[in-house]
Design an enzyme around this catalytic site. Structure first.
Site, short mmCIF file in Angstrom:
data_model
loop_
_atom_site.label_atom_id
_atom_site.label_comp_id
_atom_site.label_asym_id
_atom_site.label_seq_id
_atom_site.Cartn_x
_atom_site.Cartn_y
_atom_site.Cartn_z
N ILE A 157 -14.11 -18.35 8.42
CA ILE A 157 -15.17 -17.61 7.71
C ILE A 157 -16.44 -18.47 7.62
CG2 ILE A 157 -15.83 -16.50 5.53
CD1 ILE A 157 -12.81 -15.76 5.19
N ARG A 237 -13.06 -17.96 -3.80
CA ARG A 237 -12.25 -17.70 -4.99
C ARG A 237 -12.97 -18.25 -6.22
NH1 ARG A 237 -9.95 -14.54 -2.36
NH2 ARG A 237 -7.72 -14.38 -1.88
N ASP A 261 -19.04 -13.04 -5.43
CA ASP A 261 -18.18 -11.89 -5.11
C ASP A 261 -16.81 -12.06 -5.76
OD1 ASP A 261 -17.61 -9.44 -3.72
OD2 ASP A 261 -16.49 -10.55 -2.22
N GLU A 266 -10.84 -12.66 -12.55
CA GLU A 266 -11.37 -11.32 -12.27
C GLU A 266 -10.31 -10.24 -12.51
OE1 GLU A 266 -12.42 -12.46 -8.13
OE2 GLU A 266 -11.17 -10.77 -7.51
N HIS A 284 -15.77 -8.32 -5.69
CA HIS A 284 -14.81 -8.76 -4.67
C HIS A 284 -14.74 -7.79 -3.48
CE1 HIS A 284 -11.02 -11.43 -4.13
NE2 HIS A 284 -11.50 -11.08 -2.95
N GLY A 286 -15.54 -8.71 -0.28
CA GLY A 286 -15.55 -9.48 0.98
C GLY A 286 -14.97 -8.75 2.17
N SER A 287 -13.79 -8.19 2.02
CA SER A 287 -13.14 -7.54 3.17
C SER A 287 -13.24 -6.02 3.12
CB SER A 287 -11.66 -7.96 3.22
OG SER A 287 -10.97 -7.48 2.07
C1 GLV Z 1 -9.65 -11.62 -0.01
O1 GLV Z 1 -10.13 -12.10 -0.97
C2 GLV Z 1 -8.66 -12.24 0.81
O2 GLV Z 1 -8.24 -13.36 0.54
O3 GLV Z 1 -8.26 -11.58 1.78
#
Ligand code: GLV
Length: 318
Positions: A157, A237, A261, A266, A284, A286-287
């Site tokens: 990432i 995280r 994010d 959380e 959150h 991200g994905s």
């Molecule tokens: C998302 O936070 C993941 O770890 O896939």
């Protein structure tokens, strides 16, 4: 006979159809918020668990899991929610879903960098009020282009963030436990310690996994290593940032703006953060694209399928 699998959250239609075809599944269609105890209880007659990053499966839960459970397939790349060593000791395989969410998460990192540095949260509020007027000094932000970007955690990432940031003409600096090979660095400058990385991070993007070593890595002392007025973002995280120290730095201006994010504890967020205007925040995400979530589902199912066919799952992490 089909293997029995507990699925702890609702799935996208495509994923649900495939998981149902392959396994005898216990679904959570109503999306009940399963506690760790619920997962232990509901998986008693299961051969495997398909769970999510928000499902905590710690050593004591692993200890209580039925001996029938042989695999935990996490629908996430991060697996800090599962005690993988305790699982290994009990002979339980743990898998994650790497690669498929790299691009979506890198996109979110860039959104955080832009949203924080260009004051998107305050901007949205002014736009909604419809009472602003164009002024030369109105909501001035920091410009990313041609500045230095520090990346904490240059895994898949982090490297995808670097690739995007090069498009902004940014000079890339990074810290990892080990220096990357030149073809992965692509000109990024390695720092073998946090102080040196932070000294060079006008912008800082956090993309490292949550481990014992990274907990509170961004703390009062390390924040002081940043240039004054730095922009910090976290798409990894919540545990990596010491919130009290960060809030102090945002109030003093040491940190110009923060983009988040992910959060400690959380969906709860430290209430002091919510009093600050120089925070750009997302829940959150991200994905969170359809394509990525379908790919994550398939990856988790592939891992279960391979395991039950007696093969080593591609994404075994313990
Ligand atoms: C998302 O936070 C993941 O770890 O896939």
């Amino acid at each position: 006979m089909k293997k029995k699998v507990l699925v702890t959250k609702n799935l996208l239609k495509e994923t649900e159809e495939r998981v149902k075809k392959l396994f005898d599944v216990k679904l959570n269609k109503e999306e009940k918020p399963y506690t760790t105890e619920d997962i232990v209880e509901l998986s008693k007659d299961c051969d495997g668990i398909l769970c999510f990053g928000t499902n905590k499966i710690d050593a004591s839960a692993i200890d209580k899991l039925s001996n029938k459970v042989k695999i935990i397939a996490n629908y996430a790349v991060g697996f800090g929610n599962i005690d993988i060593d305790a699982a290994a000791k009990k002979g339980i395989v743990v898998t994650n879903t790497p690669e498929v969410l790299t691009e979506a998460t890198a996109d979110i990192s860039i959104l955080l960098l832009l949203g924080a540095s260009r004051r998107a949260y305050e901007g949205r509020k002014f736009a909604e009020e419809q009472s602003w007027s164009w002024k030369t000094d109105f909501l001035l932000g920091k410009q990313m282009s041609n500045r230095k970007l520090g990346i904490l955690g240059m895994g898949r990432i982090g490297r995808a963030v670097a690739k995007r940031a090069r498009g902004f003409g940014m000079e890339i600096h990074y810290h990892n436990r080990t220096k990357l090979a030149a073809h992965l660095e692509e000109g990024a400058i390695y720092h073998d310690n946090i102080k040196s990385l932070f000294n060079n991070s006008e912008f800082l993007s956090i993309n490292c996994p949550a481990t014992k070593e990274t907990t509170n890595l961004v703390n009062e002392q390390s924040i002081n290593y940043l240039p004054d007025g730095a922009v910090v973002t976290n798409a990894a995280r919540g545990d990596i940032i010491d919130d009290t120290a960060m809030i102090k730095a945002m109030k003093s201006g040491k940190v110009f703006a923060l983009g988040l994010d992910v959060y400690n504890g959380e969906p709860k967020i430290n209430p002091e953060y919510l009093k600050l205007n120089n925070l750009f925040l997302l829940p959150h995400l991200g994905s969170a694209t359809i394509r990525t979530r379908i790919d994550m589902g398939n990856r988790a199912i592939d891992n279960l399928e391979n395991f039950f066919q007696g093969k080593k799952p591609k994404d075994q992490v313990n």
